[in-house]
Design a protein around this motif. Structure first.
Motif, short mmCIF file in Angstrom:
data_model
loop_
_atom_site.label_atom_id
_atom_site.label_comp_id
_atom_site.label_asym_id
_atom_site.label_seq_id
_atom_site.Cartn_x
_atom_site.Cartn_y
_atom_site.Cartn_z
N GLU B 82 0.84 -1.20 0.00
CA GLU B 82 0.00 0.00 0.00
C GLU B 82 0.87 1.23 0.00
OE1 GLU B 82 -2.37 -2.05 3.53
OE2 GLU B 82 -3.00 0.00 3.10
N LYS B 85 -0.69 7.25 0.13
CA LYS B 85 -1.46 8.04 -0.82
C LYS B 85 -0.93 9.45 -0.83
CE LYS B 85 -5.56 5.33 0.12
NZ LYS B 85 -6.42 5.12 1.25
N GLU B 86 -0.98 10.08 -1.94
CA GLU B 86 -0.60 11.47 -1.99
C GLU B 86 -1.71 12.29 -1.37
OE1 GLU B 86 3.16 12.11 -3.04
OE2 GLU B 86 1.60 13.55 -2.52
N MET B 87 -1.40 12.93 -0.24
CA MET B 87 -2.49 13.64 0.41
C MET B 87 -2.70 15.02 -0.18
SD MET B 87 -2.44 13.04 4.42
CE MET B 87 -3.97 13.88 4.65
N TYR B 88 -1.65 15.56 -0.68
CA TYR B 88 -1.77 16.95 -1.11
C TYR B 88 -1.40 17.09 -2.57
CZ TYR B 88 -1.56 17.47 3.91
OH TYR B 88 -1.78 17.36 5.25
N GLU B 89 -2.10 17.97 -3.22
CA GLU B 89 -1.70 18.29 -4.59
C GLU B 89 -0.36 19.00 -4.53
OE1 GLU B 89 -6.18 19.25 -6.22
OE2 GLU B 89 -4.65 20.80 -6.12
N LYS B 90 0.37 18.87 -5.57
CA LYS B 90 1.67 19.54 -5.60
C LYS B 90 1.44 21.01 -5.90
CE LYS B 90 6.14 18.87 -5.33
NZ LYS B 90 6.40 20.18 -4.74
N GLU B 91 2.12 21.84 -5.18
CA GLU B 91 1.93 23.27 -5.37
C GLU B 91 2.98 23.80 -6.32
OE1 GLU B 91 2.92 25.40 -2.02
OE2 GLU B 91 1.95 27.27 -2.61
N ILE B 98 9.74 29.16 -1.57
CA ILE B 98 9.57 28.45 -0.31
C ILE B 98 10.42 29.10 0.77
CG2 ILE B 98 10.06 26.31 0.90
CD1 ILE B 98 9.26 24.77 -1.48
N LEU B 102 9.14 30.76 4.22
CA LEU B 102 9.55 30.26 5.53
C LEU B 102 10.11 31.38 6.40
CD1 LEU B 102 11.23 26.89 4.60
CD2 LEU B 102 9.21 27.23 5.99
N MET B 133 -2.14 33.95 7.79
CA MET B 133 -2.99 33.32 6.78
C MET B 133 -2.85 34.06 5.46
SD MET B 133 -6.45 32.22 8.71
CE MET B 133 -6.40 31.54 10.34
N LEU B 136 0.25 33.24 3.65
CA LEU B 136 0.29 31.94 3.01
C LEU B 136 -0.65 31.83 1.81
CD1 LEU B 136 0.51 29.69 6.17
CD2 LEU B 136 2.34 30.55 4.73
N SER B 137 -1.70 32.61 1.83
CA SER B 137 -2.59 32.47 0.69
C SER B 137 -3.43 33.71 0.50
CB SER B 137 -3.51 31.27 0.89
OG SER B 137 -4.56 31.33 -0.03
N GLU B 139 -6.04 33.92 -1.39
CA GLU B 139 -7.44 33.71 -1.68
C GLU B 139 -8.28 33.63 -0.42
OE1 GLU B 139 -7.96 29.64 -3.05
OE2 GLU B 139 -5.88 29.75 -3.74
#
Lengths: 505, 168, 356
Positions: B82, B85-91, B98, B102, B133, B136-137, B139
């Motif tokens: 198993e 799983k990829e939990m996050y989309e690649k940004e 980065i 940071l 917030m 970081l984003s 939107e």
């Protein structure tokens, strides 16, 4: 007197108090940095004017709920809720990453109850005996136990032992900063008053695991994929049977550590995890990648430690860990006299406490299993919202230890250090281990040597003369030996011989 | 690797510092095992040994380590039943982006700590939450605003009145 | 670009707010109604307290000082007129807490709950800030020490213990809780008076040393009265002597140390003490107000019951009387340590008078 156990079950007022207390403990436990000890301390003031029984019963509920609750944040966001939940991050968080957060929480809940129940069983059945046993542990035995815990470093190395050892060494050194508790001499303080009181390990942990985790996460702020399954909540019942031997063994570890005054959940969870790693041959998954056993062991241990810690508290008036120390203070305030006469003068107290803890376990199941999906959804919160909130908690958590901003600065420093460590593939766990266990090892070692009037030979021979020490020394030697290449070679050869033999037959 | 050499030297220096400082602990004899300087010195020596071993093996810089693990995974990828799983989309962001993020974020946290002594805590937490917030984003600013507001107010009252934590 | 502007705006506004001047304890405007309303607050000309009062406890949760502070805290709060929040700040033998309160404003909103340790900071070179920088609001109570041995010990009397120590110097194992701690000082006293030496095994506190004693890892230890009584009742320890100038009611059969060693009389009465302090330069009317508040709380029957249950002796003095009390204590103890070679700084250098 046994019938007094039923008192908490029957009295509505007490039931409600326990329910609320447990809930409060669980919620608080999952907030990183706010320790159970703090919560119980503040309850002492809150319940000051109450009658004795309701007050104590509520504190017990918070105690149990809080210790259980700490696992949640370890699992969901890789930030330990308290030092006792550090071990839960090792396999808990990987489970979340695999989308099995629900199962993880379910496991901790079920096994918390099992572990807690076993601890209480020991309390109810063998308290006086175990209390006496605890007294027989001398400083050298504590040293051996701490040393065993530190050897866990080998298991956390993910490859390079040298890196793990170095990091652990840094941790131990940091743990020794401050005034030496035995002689009052300052170590590594450079004359600074702030450093005199040492570096708080909670701030270190929050930074090393909390802030650094956030910083690592900041590498990739992509959206969380919505199709990550939370997963089933309860593990298949088969596992209950499969894990039974492990459960019992780790519960024993938990109780033994609990009865030792001064050693609590932080140590039992680590020892249990290490034990699981060494004894479970075919884990459901490799350890460190989401092995169920890696979650079962620490949780069982930590909850049974609660029961164990209450043994010296009730039979001798000596605290088994930090929370029981506060409980003793609370009992004194309410006019009780903790000490060996407590059980003689007020025996019903003992049974009521036991009953209250049992009721609390029931509520842990109720509160713990409800709203699992709600909690598990935490990981679905967009990172740009979640990360600041987590950091917010680490800041408050570090501040709240001693109402000091200095601890926040330390937390930040450790956060950056932790980030750099991870970047260069150094393990971070050993540092926390070092900071917690290192100074204690030092103290117990020295105390043991002083007891032997400074003679090293006296110390070494004492390790083999006394039964408890002998057993522990053998454990330590075996553990050391099993890390070496020689052992692996011998083991490999033995296994080959056996498989050949069976093949021949 | 250049990076590797720097780090190994750093580690060795640190270990030596520990040993030296242990000798300097006031009035204590390092060789007396019951003294407070014995253990630190011992630990320092152990650290020195491991630092030397690390230096021998060489440190991997982050990018080379990632490449190695990728190769590793490619080879072993078929063995694991198993895969995670990829939990996050690649940004979509550069390494430099980065690093800037940071540094700014860390600066915000430090600022938060410094200002704790000067500004009302509830106000400060709101500013910090909202600020980070936004950092970081860009939107959904309104949502960030509301969440920051709720979190800072709710937890401020919880901490002060339930936990009786005294803020500066 | 927009994002960076937003961030700089926020950072800038944070700095502006800081520049607008520091604010006093932020709890003032946000605290709920004062919890104490049992009796009307005292008349006060300066409107003290204007906000929550913080009590900083010098030792950790669950200890003797902590328990006593949390017992009297709520009682004091009733008369205070505003909330009293207690918090622990342990470390450096209590010096951390002392420094913390010392750094705060001298407006009486920060109180120090301390035991006797600050009196020895000078001679033990722990900190430059100690009792001399504070005003005693109330010295609540003092404790009494005892010498105990395990219940099955071969020592029946204090004399036995001393004779053994004289025959085997440095071998009899006694506990110590660190330099300047209770067992350390008492053992030093005994050592000076009887010319004996013991093997002092260090522990972190009373609890661990008691545990070691019960486990037979120690020959004897100095223990506070309450714990001694409880354990003696259960037969787990034998109390050889009470470090006091007369016998104690609860332990009528145990000789006071002066009966065995008359030379001890010059040190007594002696024992740990616990109290509430405020910064020396706090305004006089605030001091007076606090003294009244704590005097009432200290005399509260609830607290007095607690004291007798804990084997502590009520003291309840303030101001000059209290200053003399701790200075006497300091003089006795500091010179005792100096004569035994345990002091790091000579009391003479600190202008501590020698009494005897």
């Amino acid at each position: 007197m046994l019938d007094q156990i039923l008192v908490p079950f029957m009295d509505i007022q007490l039931l409600i108090l326990i329910a609320l207390g447990t809930l409060f403990g669980v919620v608080k436990g999952l907030l990183p940095g706010l320790s159970v000890t703090m919560a119980v301390t503040l309850l002492v003031s809150l319940t000051y004017t109450w009658e004795t029984i309701p007050a104590i019963v509520t504190m017990i509920a918070v105690f149990y709920g809080g210790v259980y609750g700490g696992a949640r944040s370890s699992i969901l966001i890789n930030v330990p809720g308290s030092a006792s939940s550090l071990a839960h991050t090792f396999d808990g968080y990987p489970l979340t990453k695999r989308g099995e957060a629900g199962v993880a929480i379910g496991i901790t809940t079920i096994y918390a109850v099992i572990g807690g129940a076993i601890g209480l069983l020991c309390l109810g059945v063998a308290a006086p005996f175990l209390g006496e046993l605890a007294l027989g542990f001398a400083a050298r035995d504590y040293f051996l136990i701490m040393f065993l815990g530190l050897l866990l470093v080998g298991g956390l190395s993910e490859g390079s032992m040298a890196k793990a050892i170095f990091v652990a060494g840094v941790g131990v050194t940091l743990g020794m900063v401050g005034m030496d508790s035995l002689t009052g001499v300052e170590r590594f303080t450079f004359g600074n008053l702030e450093l005199k009181s040492g570096i708080n390990y909670i701030a270190c942990m929050l930074g090393l695991f909390g802030l650094s985790e956030v910083l690592i996460q900041l590498h990739n702020l992509g959206k969380t994929k919505a199709d990550v399954i939370i997963g089933k909540v309860l593990p298949p019942l088969i596992y209950l049977i499969k894990f039974l031997p492990l459960t019992i063994r780790t519960a024993i570890i938990g109780v033994v550590v609990g009865i030792l005054p001064g050693a609590g959940g932080e140590i039992s969870s680590l020892l249990a995890y290490d034990h699981a790693k060494k004894t479970v041959k075919n884990p459901t998954r490799p350890f460190g990648k989401g092995a169920y056993e890696g979650l079962v062991a620490p949780e069982v241990a930590v909850m049974s430690t609660n029961g164990g810690a209450m043994i010296p508290m009730l039979t001798l008036g000596i605290p088994g860990d930090a929370v029981t120390a506060v409980l003793i203070g609370a009992m004194t305030i309410h006019g009780l006299k903790p000490g060996p006469m407590l059980m003689v003068e007020t025996p019903e107290l003992f049974w009521i406490i036991l009953g209250a803890a049992l009721v609390s376990l029931i509520f842990i199941v109720i509160w713990g299993l409800s709203a699992i999906s709600f909690f598990a959804r935490v990981i679905l919160i967009p990172k740009y919202v979640l990360m600041p909130i987590i950091v917010f908690f680490t800041v408050i958590g570090s501040y709240g230890i001693n109402n000091s901003v200095a601890d926040v600065y330390w937390m930040i420093v450790f956060g950056v250090i932790g980030y750099l460590l991870r970047l260069y593939k150094f393990p971070t766990g050993p540092m926390v281990l070092g900071i917690i266990l290192g100074p204690q090892m030092d103290v117990y070692l020295r105390r043991a040597i002083i007891t032997e009037e400074g003679s090293i030979w006296g110390f070494v021979s004492s390790l083999f003369i006394h039964p408890i020490s002998l057993i522990l020394t053998l454990f330590v030697l075996f553990t050391l030996f099993s890390q070496t290449a020689l052992y692996k070679k011998v083991k490999g050869q033995l296994l080959q011989k056996f498989s050949k033999k069976s093949a021949d037959v | 690797m250049v990076a590797g050499k720097y780090i190994s030297t750093l580690l060795i220096v640190i270990s030596l510092a520990v040993v030296v400082l242990s000798f300097n602990i006031e009035e204590q004899d390092v060789f007396d095992p019951s003294s407070p300087s014995f253990f630190p010195a011992l630990v320092g020596v152990v650290m020195l040994i491991s630092a030397l071993m690390i230096a021998r093996r060489g440190i991997q810089s982050p990018s080379s380590a990632q490449e190695e693990t990728k190769q590793h995974v490619a080879v072993e990828g078929n063995d694991e039943e198993e895969p995670e799983k990829e939990m996050y989309e690649k940004e979509n962001i550069t390494q430099k982006g980065i690093n800037i993020r940071l540094i700014l974020f860390t600066a915000l946290v430090v600022l938060f700590a410094i200002l704790m002594n000067y500004i009302n805590f509830m106000v400060l937490s709101f500013l910090f939450l909202f600020g980070s917030m936004l950092l970081l984003s860009r939107e959904k600013m309104l949502r960030s605003f509301i969440v920051s507001l709720i979190v800072s107010v709710a937890f401020y009252y919880t901490f002060v009145h339930v936990f009786h934590i005294v803020f500066p | 670009m927009l994002r960076k502007t937003a961030i700089s705006v926020i950072a800038f506004s944070m700095l502006m707010l800081a520049g607008c001047g520091s604010q006093p304890a932020s709890n003032a405007s946000n605290s709920s109604a004062p919890q104490g309303n049992a009796s009307a607050p005292q008349e006060s000309t300066t409107n003290f307290p204007t906000g929550t009062v913080t009590g900083v406890i010098q030792w950790g949760a669950g200890g003797a000082l902590d328990t006593m502070s949390r017992k009297i805290g709520p009682l004091a709060e009733k008369h205070l007129g505003n909330s009293l929040v207690l918090t622990n700040k342990p470390g450096a033998t209590g010096a951390i807490a002392v420094q913390y309160v010392n750094d705060k404003k001298s407006d009486g909103h920060n109180l120090l709950f301390a035991a006797e340790n600050p009196a020895l900071y000078g001679v033990m070179k722990i900190s430059d800030v100690d009792f001399k920088d504070f005003y005693p609001v109330n010295i609540l109570a003092r404790g009494i020490a005892t010498v105990v041995v395990p219940g099955d010990s071969k020592y029946q009397t204090l004399d036995d213990l001393i004779k053994d120590a004289q025959a085997n110097p440095g071998k009899v194992k006694m506990a110590s809780t660190g330099p300047g701690g209770l067992p350390f000082t008492v053992t030093t006293m005994l050592g000076t008076v009887t010319n004996t030496q013991y093997n002092m095994v260090p522990f972190d506190g009373d609890g661990p040393s008691l545990t070691a004693l019960l486990g037979g890892h120690l020959d004897a230890t100095v223990l506070g009265l309450p714990a001694a009584i409880e354990n003696a009742k259960a037969g787990k320890v034998r109390v050889l002597s009470v470090i006091n100038d007369e016998r104690i009611d609860e332990l009528k059969d145990v000789p006071a140390v002066v009966e065995t060693l008359p030379d001890m009389k010059k040190y007594l009465p002696w024992g740990p003490f616990y109290g509430v302090w405020v910064k020396k330069d706090t305004p006089d009317d605030v001091k007076k107000y606090l003294v009244d508040v704590f005097a009432k709380a200290q005399q509260d029957p609830d607290f007095q019951d607690f004291l007798s249950n804990s084997g502590a002796i009520s003291v309840g003095i303030s101001g000059d009387e209290a200053v003399k009390y701790w200075m006497d204590w300091q003089s006795t103890t500091a010179w005792l340590l100096q004569d035994a070679g345990a002091a790091k700084v000579s009391p003479a250098d600190l202008n501590i008078e020698k009494k005897n």
